[in-house]
Design a protein around this motif. Structure first.
Motif, PDB file in Angstrom:
ATOM      1  N   PRO A 270       0.843  -1.336  -0.076  1.00  0.00           N
ATOM      2  CA  PRO A 270      -0.418  -0.402  -0.377  1.00  0.00           C
ATOM      3  C   PRO A 270       0.799   1.168   0.487  1.00  0.00           C
ATOM      4  N   ASP A 271       2.274   1.494   0.751  1.00  0.00           N
ATOM      5  CA  ASP A 271       2.659   2.305   0.353  1.00  0.00           C
ATOM      6  C   ASP A 271       3.389   2.692  -0.208  1.00  0.00           C
ATOM      7  N   ALA A 272       3.468   4.389  -1.417  1.00  0.00           N
ATOM      8  CA  ALA A 272       3.541   4.338  -3.042  1.00  0.00           C
ATOM      9  C   ALA A 272       5.408   4.671  -2.876  1.00  0.00           C
ATOM     10  N   ALA A 273       6.012   5.185  -0.905  1.00  0.00           N
ATOM     11  CA  ALA A 273       6.866   5.497  -1.510  1.00  0.00           C
ATOM     12  C   ALA A 273       7.993   3.189  -1.402  1.00  0.00           C
ATOM     13  N   LEU A 274       7.606   2.442  -0.874  1.00  0.00           N
ATOM     14  CA  LEU A 274       7.982   1.342  -1.106  1.00  0.00           C
ATOM     15  C   LEU A 274       7.894   0.819  -2.209  1.00  0.00           C
ATOM     16  N   ARG A 275       6.076   0.818  -2.245  1.00  0.00           N
ATOM     17  CA  ARG A 275       6.409   0.139  -4.413  1.00  0.00           C
ATOM     18  C   ARG A 275       6.982   1.044  -5.667  1.00  0.00           C
ATOM     19  N   GLY A 276       7.383   2.099  -5.101  1.00  0.00           N
ATOM     20  CA  GLY A 276       9.032   2.648  -6.351  1.00  0.00           C
ATOM     21  C   GLY A 276       9.496   1.973  -6.324  1.00  0.00           C
ATOM     22  N   ARG A 277      10.143   2.049  -4.788  1.00  0.00           N
ATOM     23  CA  ARG A 277      11.015   1.628  -5.176  1.00  0.00           C
ATOM     24  C   ARG A 277      12.029   0.204  -5.611  1.00  0.00           C
ATOM     25  N   LEU A 278      10.366  -1.006  -5.607  1.00  0.00           N
ATOM     26  CA  LEU A 278       9.869  -2.611  -5.558  1.00  0.00           C
ATOM     27  C   LEU A 278       9.935  -2.753  -6.392  1.00  0.00           C
ATOM     28  N   ARG A 279       9.534  -1.223  -8.370  1.00  0.00           N
ATOM     29  CA  ARG A 279       9.351  -1.393  -9.449  1.00  0.00           C
ATOM     30  C   ARG A 279      10.983  -1.177 -10.447  1.00  0.00           C
ATOM     31  N   PRO A 280      11.066  -2.882 -11.035  1.00  0.00           N
ATOM     32  CA  PRO A 280      12.306  -2.821 -11.905  1.00  0.00           C
ATOM     33  C   PRO A 280      12.899  -1.992 -12.545  1.00  0.00           C
ATOM     34  N   ASP A 281      14.140  -1.341 -13.201  1.00  0.00           N
ATOM     35  CA  ASP A 281      14.140  -0.485 -14.127  1.00  0.00           C
ATOM     36  C   ASP A 281      15.166  -1.077 -15.251  1.00  0.00           C
ATOM     37  N   TYR A 282      14.524  -2.452 -15.429  1.00  0.00           N
ATOM     38  CA  TYR A 282      14.837  -3.529 -16.689  1.00  0.00           C
ATOM     39  C   TYR A 282      13.600  -4.213 -17.559  1.00  0.00           C
TER      40      TYR A 282
END
Length: 492
Positions: A270-282
């Motif tokens: 639910p935390d948007a900031a954590l979701r951002g860290r868990l999004r792959p960049d590849y």
């Protein structure tokens, strides 16, 4: 046959045992499997961390000739798979050919004898007509060489060398790495620890795992009507082949996987900031695709912190990252994977003319069909270069290799020495690298690639293609020395 060639297999995991079983079933009895550990099992013996399980459905992650109607889950746990290996090896009679506690240090081809001489750590010397290294790609754990790593005050261990004597209850735990092992053991220990810091170098794609426990009805059907389990295996094969195609070429299934990943991430974090860290960049598939239903919920707990800064050093009290912050910890668990591209290390293998195999592979490992290398006669690798899969079961690849090696041993029984032509190996390698250069695996750095960027682990097609290409050992692929005209039909 004039004689039964002697065959030495190194490693008693799925690959080595599979070769042994294939040769014994074909009537070749002079087979010895050397295993450095005290029991068989390979990765399923070594990886005993909490929640250790397979990410390929049980029906497919098993030998085709030995279905198991008693699997407890669709995705088998580590102890189930190890038990299956022991039981099947005993039933197939291969255990009598296994020597445990024997660590091979090197092997050399003696041209005057046309035989391999194998050395062990105890000083023993063994000889064989055919040498089959089956060490696997995920057998040598890697721990990063960080400053201060030996000064940490508490226990520190790799996930493949789990310290079951270390009580994690109420401990502050630092986990370094977020690969296939971490996504299993982190949820397995998260509710026991006081706090957990997960150091993530790059976020993985984690999609839902359609796991379930098999019921009594399932077991009755599998035992009483074996075609029901055969149908499940074939259906899983078809779906896994589509997964292989999706990871290499894209398409509808890849888009569905991306949708599944996005939906799971949003629903479970639910935390948007954590979701951002868990999004792959590849791109999805460039690194190993992971399957879990409880990875994201574990990271979303209040006592868990995900750190994306790089670890720079280890201190007695914990782990320090690039931002200068010290993350205090009582225990460090390395989820940092394996030396997948360092094939056959640390063995020293010398071929014709005393050439060192690792020098031949200085720019990245390569082998014709993943098994044979020019200048190294009667040497056949199992799970060698460019035979790993992005999806599906590696057991299918290794069964194909076992069948190919059986044909090779039959040729040796007829008096032939098998040395693959350099032109054949070079042509195959050029094809592999051209296809891999246009694959998703060339689009990021991962354990699939060697330091120079070469993708040396993965097969660029589907399993069916590999099975077809290894179904017949072609006489023309090998040097003609010592061949009789009537040997051609024997090689098939």
């Amino acid at each position: 046959m004039p004689r039964s060639p002697s065959v030495l297999v190194i490693g008693a995991g799925f690959g080595g045992l599979g070769v042994g079983i294939e040769l014994l079933r074909a009537g070749f009895g002079d087979v010895t499997i050397l295993e450095q550990a005290d029991e068989i099992g390979g990765v399923w013996r070594d990886n005993t961390y909490p929640n250790a399980a397979c990410d390929v459905p049980s029906s497919l992650y098993s030998w085709s000739f030995a279905p198991n109607p008693g699997w407890g889950h669709r995705y088998s746990r580590q102890d189930e798979i190890l038990d299956y290996l022991h039981r099947t090896a005993a039933e197939q009679g291969v255990l009598d050919h296994v020597r445990t506690g024997v660590r091979v240090t090197g092997a050399a081809w003696h041209e005057d004898e046309h035989r391999w001489h194998v050395r062990t750590a105890s000083g023993e010397s063994l000889t064989a007509d055919v040498l089959v290294p089956a060490l696997g790609q995920l057998s040598r754990p890697v721990v990063p060489d960080l400053p201060g790593i030996d000064r940490f005050a508490g226990p520190a261990f790799h996930s493949a060398q789990w310290r079951h004597d270390v009580d994690l209850t109420g401990a502050r735990v630092a986990v370094v790495g977020t690969g296939a092992s971490a996504i299993q053991f982190v949820p397995g220990i998260v509710d026991r620890v006081a706090s957990m810091t997960v150091f993530q170098r790059s976020a993985p794609y984690v999609v839902p795992k359609p796991d379930r426990a098999y019921t009594r009805t399932h077991h009755r059907a599998f035992s009483g009507f074996p075609p029901s389990q055969t149908f499940g295996r074939r259906l899983t094969w078809v779906l896994s082949e589509r997964l292989n195609a999706a990871l290499t070429a894209g398409g509808a299934m890849k888009r569905l996987l991306e949708l599944g990943w996005r939906a799971q991430l949003r629903r479970q974090v639910p935390d948007a900031a954590l979701r951002g860290r868990l999004r792959p960049d590849y791109p999805l598939g460039c690194k190993r695709l992971l399957f879990s239903n409880d990875w994201y919920p574990a990271l979303a707990q209040d006592h868990v912190e995900v750190v994306t800064e790089v670890v720079t050093e280890v201190e007695p009290a914990g782990v320090r990252a690039t931002d200068g912050r010290l993350h205090e910890a009582d225990v460090i668990i390395w989820g940092t994977g394996f030396a997948a591209t360092e094939f056959l290390a640390p063995l020293t293998i010398t071929g014709s003319g005393g050439v060192d195999l690792h020098e031949v592979w200085a720019d990245g490992a390569h082998a014709h069909l993943g098994m044979t290398v020019p200048g190294f006669p009667n040497l056949f690798l199992v799970y060698g270069p460019n035979t790993n899969l992005g999806g599906s079961s590696i057991i299918g690849m290794m069964e194909a290799q076992a069948g190919y090696i059986r044909q090779a041993v039959r040729a040796v029984a007829r008096g032939r020495t098998l040395a693959v032509r350099r032109s054949v190996a070079a042509s195959f390698d050029a094809e592999m690298q051209e296809r891999l250069a246009h694959s998703v695996w060339a689009q990021c750095n991962s354990w699939y690639r060697a330091d120079g960027g070469r993708v040396s682990t993965n097969w660029p097609g589907m399993v069916a293609e590999y099975v077809a290409r290894t179904a017949r050992l072609e006489a023309s692929d090998f040097e003609p020395a010592g061949v009789r005209d009537d040997d051609v039909e024997v090689l098939g």
